[in-house]
Motif scaffolding. Structure first.
Motif, PDB file in Angstrom:
ATOM      1  N   ALA A   1     -16.482   3.237 -23.262  1.00 27.35           N
ATOM      2  CA  ALA A   1     -16.889   2.525 -22.051  1.00 27.35           C
ATOM      3  C   ALA A   1     -18.383   2.623 -21.792  1.00 27.35           C
ATOM      4  CB  ALA A   1     -16.118   3.066 -20.849  1.00 27.35           C
ATOM      5  N   ASP A   2     -19.035   3.628 -22.379  1.00 27.94           N
ATOM      6  CA  ASP A   2     -20.474   3.759 -22.167  1.00 27.94           C
ATOM      7  C   ASP A   2     -21.268   2.689 -22.911  1.00 27.94           C
ATOM      8  OD1 ASP A   2     -19.618   4.968 -24.529  1.00 27.94           O
ATOM      9  OD2 ASP A   2     -21.269   6.409 -24.553  1.00 27.94           O
ATOM     10  N   ASN A   3     -20.624   1.968 -23.844  1.00 28.52           N
ATOM     11  CA  ASN A   3     -21.278   0.865 -24.542  1.00 28.52           C
ATOM     12  C   ASN A   3     -21.209  -0.370 -23.646  1.00 28.52           C
ATOM     13  OD1 ASN A   3     -22.438  -0.848 -26.393  1.00 28.52           O
ATOM     14  ND2 ASN A   3     -20.664  -0.934 -27.740  1.00 28.52           N
ATOM     15  N   SER A   4     -22.068  -0.385 -22.638  1.00 29.09           N
ATOM     16  CA  SER A   4     -21.959  -1.355 -21.562  1.00 29.09           C
ATOM     17  C   SER A   4     -23.238  -1.281 -20.732  1.00 29.09           C
ATOM     18  CB  SER A   4     -20.746  -1.006 -20.685  1.00 29.09           C
ATOM     19  OG  SER A   4     -20.789  -1.663 -19.447  1.00 29.09           O
TER      20      SER A   4
ATOM     21  N   ALA B   1      -9.600  -8.532 -31.554  1.00 27.61           N
ATOM     22  CA  ALA B   1     -10.687  -9.477 -31.308  1.00 27.61           C
ATOM     23  C   ALA B   1     -11.786  -8.865 -30.449  1.00 27.61           C
ATOM     24  CB  ALA B   1     -10.138 -10.733 -30.630  1.00 27.61           C
ATOM     25  N   PHE B   2     -13.022  -9.169 -30.775  1.00 29.39           N
ATOM     26  CA  PHE B   2     -14.159  -8.610 -30.044  1.00 29.39           C
ATOM     27  C   PHE B   2     -14.190  -9.072 -28.589  1.00 29.39           C
ATOM     28  CE2 PHE B   2     -17.637  -6.955 -33.066  1.00 29.39           C
ATOM     29  CZ  PHE B   2     -16.698  -6.365 -33.884  1.00 29.39           C
ATOM     30  N   ASP B   3     -13.594 -10.222 -28.296  1.00 28.50           N
ATOM     31  CA  ASP B   3     -13.625 -10.727 -26.923  1.00 28.50           C
ATOM     32  C   ASP B   3     -12.279 -10.572 -26.224  1.00 28.50           C
ATOM     33  OD1 ASP B   3     -12.238 -12.577 -28.383  1.00 28.50           O
ATOM     34  OD2 ASP B   3     -13.333 -14.326 -27.650  1.00 28.50           O
ATOM     35  N   CYS B   4     -11.495  -9.588 -26.666  1.00 29.98           N
ATOM     36  CA  CYS B   4     -10.189  -9.323 -26.034  1.00 29.98           C
ATOM     37  C   CYS B   4     -10.004  -7.821 -25.920  1.00 29.98           C
ATOM     38  CB  CYS B   4      -9.064  -9.938 -26.849  1.00 29.98           C
ATOM     39  SG  CYS B   4      -7.418  -9.671 -26.136  1.00 29.98           S
TER      40      CYS B   4
ATOM     41  N   THR C   1     -17.904 -11.433 -17.085  1.00 28.70           N
ATOM     42  CA  THR C   1     -18.762 -11.264 -18.252  1.00 28.70           C
ATOM     43  C   THR C   1     -18.925  -9.784 -18.561  1.00 28.70           C
ATOM     44  OG1 THR C   1     -19.972 -13.294 -17.774  1.00 28.70           O
ATOM     45  CG2 THR C   1     -21.045 -11.696 -19.210  1.00 28.70           C
ATOM     46  N   TYR C   2     -18.786  -9.433 -19.838  1.00 29.07           N
ATOM     47  CA  TYR C   2     -19.021  -8.072 -20.326  1.00 29.07           C
ATOM     48  C   TYR C   2     -20.177  -8.114 -21.324  1.00 29.07           C
ATOM     49  CZ  TYR C   2     -14.351  -6.962 -18.479  1.00 29.07           C
ATOM     50  OH  TYR C   2     -13.248  -6.795 -17.674  1.00 29.07           O
TER      51      TYR C   2
ATOM     52  N   TYR D   1     -19.705 -11.550 -23.568  1.00 24.90           N
ATOM     53  CA  TYR D   1     -18.501 -12.365 -23.745  1.00 24.90           C
ATOM     54  C   TYR D   1     -17.715 -12.359 -22.443  1.00 24.90           C
ATOM     55  CZ  TYR D   1     -16.461  -7.693 -24.319  1.00 24.90           C
ATOM     56  OH  TYR D   1     -16.087  -6.378 -24.124  1.00 24.90           O
ATOM     57  N   GLU D   2     -16.782 -13.293 -22.332  1.00 23.00           N
ATOM     58  CA  GLU D   2     -15.913 -13.398 -21.166  1.00 23.00           C
ATOM     59  C   GLU D   2     -14.543 -12.822 -21.506  1.00 23.00           C
ATOM     60  OE1 GLU D   2     -16.569 -14.744 -17.995  1.00 23.00           O
ATOM     61  OE2 GLU D   2     -18.645 -14.682 -18.702  1.00 23.00           O
TER      62      GLU D   2
END
Length: 267
Positions: A63-66, A142-145, A191-192, A207-208
């Motif tokens: 979660a810190d990758n944000s 998936a990267f966006d899921c 958005t993330y 991504y959304e």
């Protein structure tokens, strides 16, 4: 009193952990108590009960990758704008092979670092698995899921996964998040942003995806327990719960439909 390997096995067996299960574990080692052999002993006890046909899965999220997560915001508290910019520019990209999980606990980290472990590729909400279905469950995240139809949670649902909460509450139950993707045709999204490397070096990527909201999941869990589906026990000092994943996800879908208004959920 030190918790022995035998005591771990006895407690988990009495709870219902057994041969051939595909088991998703959320656990706190400290809640179990002082364990002889530490996290490795817990993982060994679980794998011994699951046997050669069972697969053990644990969340290994980062979660810190944000730039919006509580972990990241705490890390930059007190920094100047220039310091924050420098900090973010220096953040490494997620690497499934080497990036440690954050906030997932020692047992999850032990699963991730065990020989033969397979980790999914999501840069914020990865999982790791040990066992014959590890590749099937972890591939194609998936990267966006984060935790939806293209995540290991959906694959676990398909194979009749079982969930173990070991010393943690329902707010840690990632399966409930799968229901957030399913309870309405258009769940709220946001958005993330995270740091990734698609082969051309680290970069920030956005991504959304569906809003993940665990604020009401303790209430959801309390209502789910009233169905009589959950098995209760003790492993060491830890309160333990075991239940079928499909039952939890299906119940949560109905619960969210009754208790949540998608347009009112904050992103």
């Amino acid at each position: 009193m030190t918790v022995t390997a035998g005591a771990l096995t006895d407690g988990l067996r009495a709870l219902g952990v057994g041969q051939g299960q595909n088991l998703l574990v959320h656990a706190s080692l400290s809640e179990i108590g002082p364990v002889r052999g530490g996290a490795a002993a817990v993982v060994a006890a679980l794998r011994g009960l699951l046997g050669p046909e069972g697969t053990l899965v644990a969340p290994t999220g980062t979660a810190d990758n944000s730039d919006t997560s509580p972990l990241h915001l705490r890390a930059i508290t007190g920094m100047s704008e220039a310091e924050i910019a420098a900090f973010r520019a220096a953040m490494p990209a997620f690497d499934p092979a080497t990036t440690p999980s954050t906030g997932m606990g020692k047992i999850a980290e032990c699963v991730r670092t065990s020989p033969g472990a397979v980790r999914s590729s999501h840069p914020q909400t990865s999982f790791a698995a040990l066992g014959p279905l590890a590749d099937k469950l972890m591939n194609d995240h998936a990267f966006d899921c984060h935790l939806g139809e293209f995540s290991p949670l959906a694959r676990l649902y398909e194979v009749g996964g079982v969930i173990l909460l070991l010393g943690v509450g329902y707010d840690r139950c990632t399966a409930f998040h799968l229901a957030e993707y399913r309870y309405t045709e258009k769940p709220p999204t946001r958005t993330y942003r995270c740091v990734v490397d698609f082969g051309d070096g680290p970069k920030w990527w956005q991504y959304e995806d569906v809003v993940l909201d665990d604020r009401d999941m303790a209430l959801l869990g309390a209502d789910f327990e009233k169905t009589g589906t959950v098995r209760h026990g003790r492993v060491g000092k830890a309160r333990a719960r075991l239940f079928p994943m499909a039952a939890a996800v299906d119940f949560a879908m109905g619960w969210f439909a009754r208790h949540r208004k998608p347009s009112k959920i904050s992103s």
